[in-house]
Design a protein around this motif. Structure first.
Motif, PDB file in Angstrom:
ATOM      1  N   ARG A  30      51.283  21.787  48.335  1.00 16.87           N
ATOM      2  CA  ARG A  30      50.247  22.802  48.191  1.00 16.87           C
ATOM      3  C   ARG A  30      50.074  23.181  46.736  1.00 16.87           C
ATOM      4  N   ASP A  31      48.840  23.494  46.404  1.00 16.91           N
ATOM      5  CA  ASP A  31      48.481  23.981  45.097  1.00 16.91           C
ATOM      6  C   ASP A  31      47.905  25.373  45.317  1.00 16.91           C
ATOM      7  N   ASN A  32      48.738  26.377  45.142  1.00 17.73           N
ATOM      8  CA  ASN A  32      48.308  27.740  45.438  1.00 17.73           C
ATOM      9  C   ASN A  32      47.189  28.214  44.520  1.00 17.73           C
ATOM     10  N   ALA A  33      47.172  27.734  43.288  1.00 15.38           N
ATOM     11  CA  ALA A  33      46.118  28.117  42.362  1.00 15.38           C
ATOM     12  C   ALA A  33      44.755  27.636  42.832  1.00 15.38           C
ATOM     13  N   LYS A  34      44.734  26.542  43.576  1.00 15.47           N
ATOM     14  CA  LYS A  34      43.487  25.988  44.089  1.00 15.47           C
ATOM     15  C   LYS A  34      43.260  26.305  45.562  1.00 15.47           C
ATOM     16  N   ASN A  35      44.166  27.066  46.169  1.00 18.70           N
ATOM     17  CA  ASN A  35      44.086  27.379  47.601  1.00 18.70           C
ATOM     18  C   ASN A  35      43.920  26.108  48.432  1.00 18.70           C
ATOM     19  N   THR A  36      44.695  25.111  48.091  1.00 21.93           N
ATOM     20  CA  THR A  36      44.547  23.802  48.710  1.00 21.93           C
ATOM     21  C   THR A  36      45.901  23.250  49.126  1.00 21.93           C
ATOM     22  N   VAL A  37      45.939  22.638  50.289  1.00 20.84           N
ATOM     23  CA  VAL A  37      47.121  21.942  50.758  1.00 20.84           C
ATOM     24  C   VAL A  37      46.738  20.491  51.013  1.00 20.84           C
ATOM     25  N   TYR A  38      47.663  19.581  50.739  1.00 23.31           N
ATOM     26  CA  TYR A  38      47.409  18.156  50.852  1.00 23.31           C
ATOM     27  C   TYR A  38      48.366  17.523  51.846  1.00 23.31           C
ATOM     28  N   LEU A  39      47.929  16.443  52.430  1.00 24.94           N
ATOM     29  CA  LEU A  39      48.795  15.606  53.233  1.00 24.94           C
ATOM     30  C   LEU A  39      48.643  14.173  52.739  1.00 24.94           C
ATOM     31  N   GLN A  40      49.652  13.694  52.044  1.00 24.34           N
ATOM     32  CA  GLN A  40      49.677  12.310  51.593  1.00 24.34           C
ATOM     33  C   GLN A  40      50.277  11.466  52.710  1.00 24.34           C
ATOM     34  N   MET A  41      49.533  10.490  53.164  1.00 20.71           N
ATOM     35  CA  MET A  41      49.946   9.651  54.280  1.00 20.71           C
ATOM     36  C   MET A  41      50.100   8.222  53.782  1.00 20.71           C
ATOM     37  N   ASN A  42      51.312   7.723  53.841  1.00 23.25           N
ATOM     38  CA  ASN A  42      51.622   6.367  53.433  1.00 23.25           C
ATOM     39  C   ASN A  42      52.135   5.568  54.617  1.00 23.25           C
ATOM     40  N   SER A  43      52.148   4.259  54.459  1.00 24.06           N
ATOM     41  CA  SER A  43      52.652   3.357  55.498  1.00 24.06           C
ATOM     42  C   SER A  43      52.025   3.670  56.847  1.00 24.06           C
ATOM     43  N   LEU A  44      50.727   3.806  56.852  1.00 20.39           N
ATOM     44  CA  LEU A  44      50.021   4.166  58.075  1.00 20.39           C
ATOM     45  C   LEU A  44      50.118   3.055  59.113  1.00 20.39           C
ATOM     46  N   ASN A  45      50.141   3.462  60.357  1.00 21.92           N
ATOM     47  CA  ASN A  45      50.109   2.518  61.460  1.00 21.92           C
ATOM     48  C   ASN A  45      49.077   2.991  62.477  1.00 21.92           C
ATOM     49  N   PRO A  46      48.672   2.127  63.394  1.00 23.31           N
ATOM     50  CA  PRO A  46      47.622   2.527  64.342  1.00 23.31           C
ATOM     51  C   PRO A  46      47.966   3.761  65.166  1.00 23.31           C
ATOM     52  N   GLU A  47      49.247   4.043  65.358  1.00 27.63           N
ATOM     53  CA  GLU A  47      49.657   5.225  66.110  1.00 27.63           C
ATOM     54  C   GLU A  47      49.352   6.519  65.367  1.00 27.63           C
ATOM     55  N   ASP A  48      49.020   6.424  64.091  1.00 30.11           N
ATOM     56  CA  ASP A  48      48.621   7.596  63.325  1.00 30.11           C
ATOM     57  C   ASP A  48      47.154   7.952  63.532  1.00 30.11           C
ATOM     58  N   THR A  49      46.418   7.116  64.225  1.00 33.18           N
ATOM     59  CA  THR A  49      45.013   7.391  64.490  1.00 33.18           C
ATOM     60  C   THR A  49      44.868   8.676  65.294  1.00 33.18           C
ATOM     61  N   ALA A  50      44.101   9.611  64.768  1.00 27.59           N
ATOM     62  CA  ALA A  50      43.930  10.911  65.405  1.00 27.59           C
ATOM     63  C   ALA A  50      42.939  11.718  64.594  1.00 27.59           C
ATOM     64  N   VAL A  51      42.515  12.833  65.173  1.00 27.35           N
ATOM     65  CA  VAL A  51      41.840  13.858  64.403  1.00 27.35           C
ATOM     66  C   VAL A  51      42.922  14.756  63.815  1.00 27.35           C
ATOM     67  N   TYR A  52      42.876  14.954  62.522  1.00 25.75           N
ATOM     68  CA  TYR A  52      43.859  15.768  61.823  1.00 25.75           C
ATOM     69  C   TYR A  52      43.272  17.129  61.519  1.00 25.75           C
ATOM     70  N   TYR A  53      44.036  18.161  61.848  1.00 28.25           N
ATOM     71  CA  TYR A  53      43.603  19.535  61.675  1.00 28.25           C
ATOM     72  C   TYR A  53      44.515  20.270  60.703  1.00 28.25           C
ATOM     73  N   CYS A  54      43.918  21.041  59.845  1.00 37.66           N
ATOM     74  CA  CYS A  54      44.633  21.945  58.960  1.00 37.66           C
ATOM     75  C   CYS A  54      44.564  23.344  59.554  1.00 37.66           C
ATOM     76  N   ALA A  55      45.650  24.100  59.439  1.00 36.21           N
ATOM     77  CA  ALA A  55      45.690  25.424  60.037  1.00 36.21           C
ATOM     78  C   ALA A  55      46.474  26.401  59.177  1.00 36.21           C
ATOM     79  N   VAL A  56      46.104  27.666  59.287  1.00 39.58           N
ATOM     80  CA  VAL A  56      46.774  28.764  58.592  1.00 39.58           C
ATOM     81  C   VAL A  56      47.721  29.442  59.564  1.00 39.58           C
ATOM     82  N   GLY A  57      48.979  29.534  59.189  1.00 39.02           N
ATOM     83  CA  GLY A  57      49.998  30.057  60.075  1.00 39.02           C
ATOM     84  C   GLY A  57      50.574  31.387  59.643  1.00 39.02           C
ATOM     85  N   PRO A  58      51.801  31.658  60.074  1.00 44.97           N
ATOM     86  CA  PRO A  58      52.452  32.942  59.801  1.00 44.97           C
ATOM     87  C   PRO A  58      52.924  33.027  58.361  1.00 44.97           C
ATOM     88  N   PRO A  59      53.271  34.224  57.907  1.00 43.81           N
ATOM     89  CA  PRO A  59      53.810  34.362  56.552  1.00 43.81           C
ATOM     90  C   PRO A  59      55.120  33.609  56.389  1.00 43.81           C
TER      91      PRO A  59
END
Length: 121
Positions: free
Chosen positions: A69-98
């Motif tokens: 996460r880059d708090n200065a940019k209010n942005t979170v990233y997910l770097q995905m490497n070595s992908l396989n077909p089982e990773d196929t999905a809709v990916y959702y970002c969410a805001v959780g608890p403190p």
């Protein structure tokens, strides 16, 4: 008032990489745990990774994916490497608890619309 927007999904070949981004606004970003979940066809939504200051990963992605996460940019990233077909999905970002471990969808209050990741063999 809380807006969550994912980007970066698309097509990848097995063994390839993608980086997802999530921009959030409307809350003091650094205070909240941010999470990534995914939902594949015919399956329940599942936890992928979270960042509360500490990082947490599902066993299925540990060693392949990295959340940051880059708090200065209010942005979170997910770097995905070595992908396989089982990773196929809709990916959702969410805001959780403190600032704590959160690995269940029910713990998150605000969600993005999702971004499709498709991995071909």
């Amino acid at each position: 008032q809380v807006h969550v927007l994912e980007s970066g999904g698309g097509l990848a070949q097995a063994g390839g990489s993608l980086r997802l981004s999530c921009a959030a606004s409307g809350r003091p970003f650094s205070y909240y745990t941010m999470g990534w979940f995914r939902q594949a066809p015919g399956k329940e939504r599942e936890f992928v990774a979270a960042n509360s200051g500490n990082t947490y990963y599902a066993d299925s992605v540990k060693g392949r994916f990295a959340i940051a996460r880059d708090n200065a940019k209010n942005t979170v990233y997910l770097q995905m490497n070595s992908l396989n077909p089982e990773d196929t999905a809709v990916y959702y970002c969410a805001v959780g608890p403190p600032g704590r471990r959160a690995t269940m969808a029910q713990e998150y209050d605000y969600w993005g619309q999702g971004t499709q990741v498709t991995v071909s063999s």
